[in-house]
Design an enzyme around this catalytic site. Sequence first.
Site, PDB file in Angstrom:
ATOM      1  N   LYS A 118       6.532  -1.784   1.883  1.00 52.42           N
ATOM      2  CA  LYS A 118       5.357  -1.198   2.534  1.00 52.42           C
ATOM      3  C   LYS A 118       4.197  -2.183   2.405  1.00 52.42           C
ATOM      4  O   LYS A 118       3.287  -2.018   1.576  1.00 52.42           O
ATOM      5  CB  LYS A 118       5.017   0.159   1.924  1.00 52.42           C
ATOM      6  CG  LYS A 118       4.187   1.052   2.848  1.00 52.42           C
ATOM      7  CD  LYS A 118       4.172   2.478   2.343  1.00 52.42           C
ATOM      8  CE  LYS A 118       3.271   3.367   3.186  1.00 52.42           C
ATOM      9  NZ  LYS A 118       3.780   3.581   4.550  1.00 52.42           N
ATOM     10  N   GLU A 124      12.711   3.046  13.987  1.00 47.84           N
ATOM     11  CA  GLU A 124      11.796   4.096  13.525  1.00 47.84           C
ATOM     12  C   GLU A 124      10.601   4.089  14.465  1.00 47.84           C
ATOM     13  O   GLU A 124      10.721   3.639  15.602  1.00 47.84           O
ATOM     14  CB  GLU A 124      11.397   3.859  12.071  1.00 47.84           C
ATOM     15  CG  GLU A 124      10.818   2.481  11.787  1.00 47.84           C
ATOM     16  CD  GLU A 124      10.529   2.234  10.317  1.00 47.84           C
ATOM     17  OE1 GLU A 124      10.325   3.211   9.581  1.00 47.84           O
ATOM     18  OE2 GLU A 124      10.485   1.055   9.915  1.00 47.84           O
ATOM     19  N   TYR A 167       0.833  -1.204   0.000  1.00 44.79           N
ATOM     20  CA  TYR A 167       0.000   0.000   0.000  1.00 44.79           C
ATOM     21  C   TYR A 167       0.867   1.254   0.000  1.00 44.79           C
ATOM     22  O   TYR A 167       2.082   1.195   0.220  1.00 44.79           O
ATOM     23  CB  TYR A 167      -0.928   0.009   1.209  1.00 44.79           C
ATOM     24  CG  TYR A 167      -0.247   0.388   2.521  1.00 44.79           C
ATOM     25  CD1 TYR A 167      -0.387   1.670   3.060  1.00 44.79           C
ATOM     26  CD2 TYR A 167       0.550  -0.519   3.202  1.00 44.79           C
ATOM     27  CE1 TYR A 167       0.241   2.013   4.250  1.00 44.79           C
ATOM     28  CE2 TYR A 167       1.178  -0.191   4.377  1.00 44.79           C
ATOM     29  CZ  TYR A 167       1.023   1.082   4.906  1.00 44.79           C
ATOM     30  OH  TYR A 167       1.661   1.421   6.073  1.00 44.79           O
ATOM     31  N   LEU A 196      11.340   1.504   6.991  1.00 48.26           N
ATOM     32  CA  LEU A 196      10.694   1.996   5.781  1.00 48.26           C
ATOM     33  C   LEU A 196      11.454   3.215   5.280  1.00 48.26           C
ATOM     34  O   LEU A 196      11.746   4.129   6.055  1.00 48.26           O
ATOM     35  CB  LEU A 196       9.234   2.381   6.062  1.00 48.26           C
ATOM     36  CG  LEU A 196       8.463   2.896   4.856  1.00 48.26           C
ATOM     37  CD1 LEU A 196       8.266   1.789   3.826  1.00 48.26           C
ATOM     38  CD2 LEU A 196       7.113   3.470   5.275  1.00 48.26           C
TER      39      LEU A 196
END
Length: 295
Positions: free
Chosen positions: A149, A181, A35, A205
């Site tokens: 992702k 993160e 996505y 990411l």
Amino acid sequence: MTIYDHVLTESEFVRQNDLRYPFEERGLQFGDGIYEVIRVYGGSYYLIKEHVERFYRSAEAVKIDVPYTKKELYEQLDQLLELNKVKGDAKVYLQMTRGSAPRDHAFPSETKANLYAYVKDLPRSKNAMLDGVTAITHPDVRWDWCYIKSLNLLPNVMAKQAAKEEGCYEAVLHKDGEVTECSSSNVYLVRGGKVYTHPAKKNILHGCVRMRIEEFCKDENIDFIEEAFRVEDFQYADEVFITSSTSEVMPVLKVDQQVIGNGRPGQLTRTLQKCYERDAGITKKESIFAEDLSA
């Protein structure tokens, strides 16, 4: 809130109420899909090229064939905004799964991908960007390929919920104390006028806004250092901020009740917020800097 009725599917635009998929859908049963969340300001996409490029990288990594060329996808995403008459600030959610097929772990043969995209209003979080937010730390128990992702977000959901239950905005993830993160954003530590953040390896990411932050730092002669830091380093930080397509550049004032710097958004963070607004074409009327920040 505006109700946007048109949804992009793999072959046509349909009304939301007409969107139907079989219950044996691989995204639902396996999280077998990818996505993107794309920011829209004043009816125009921001960082659309970066998001589309990452979408195709994720698809290639999990071996799903996108049913459009990149050019066709750009055109369809533009048409999605046009059909819904989007004029303000919004977000577009774009998702693709391996398709619908009888449940089996192995890839189905000759099954077409299911793809759809929809629009939702998303006003800027001006108060939070002005005042700053708080965060907790949380163990990073995700898989090793976070650069994809993918739809497999249950660890992120659990971390975000843990932050919510503590009255915090975000959860800073770490593996044995080394910060990676956040549950839905990248995180940065500022010390001595330098920005530190985890290297863009497979275990985080590669954020589209993160890439812009690196460019902003270069333009402003700020050292951008891709070097992992640890949870205990927050006590020595002058500033901390996070970035994402929905959070933009967000100051963090506390982590696990540890006050960051003087407990107020820092000057370097403010500089990067201004860079972001210029790059995104934010109007003076919509700027968070319409108010006096010197008080």
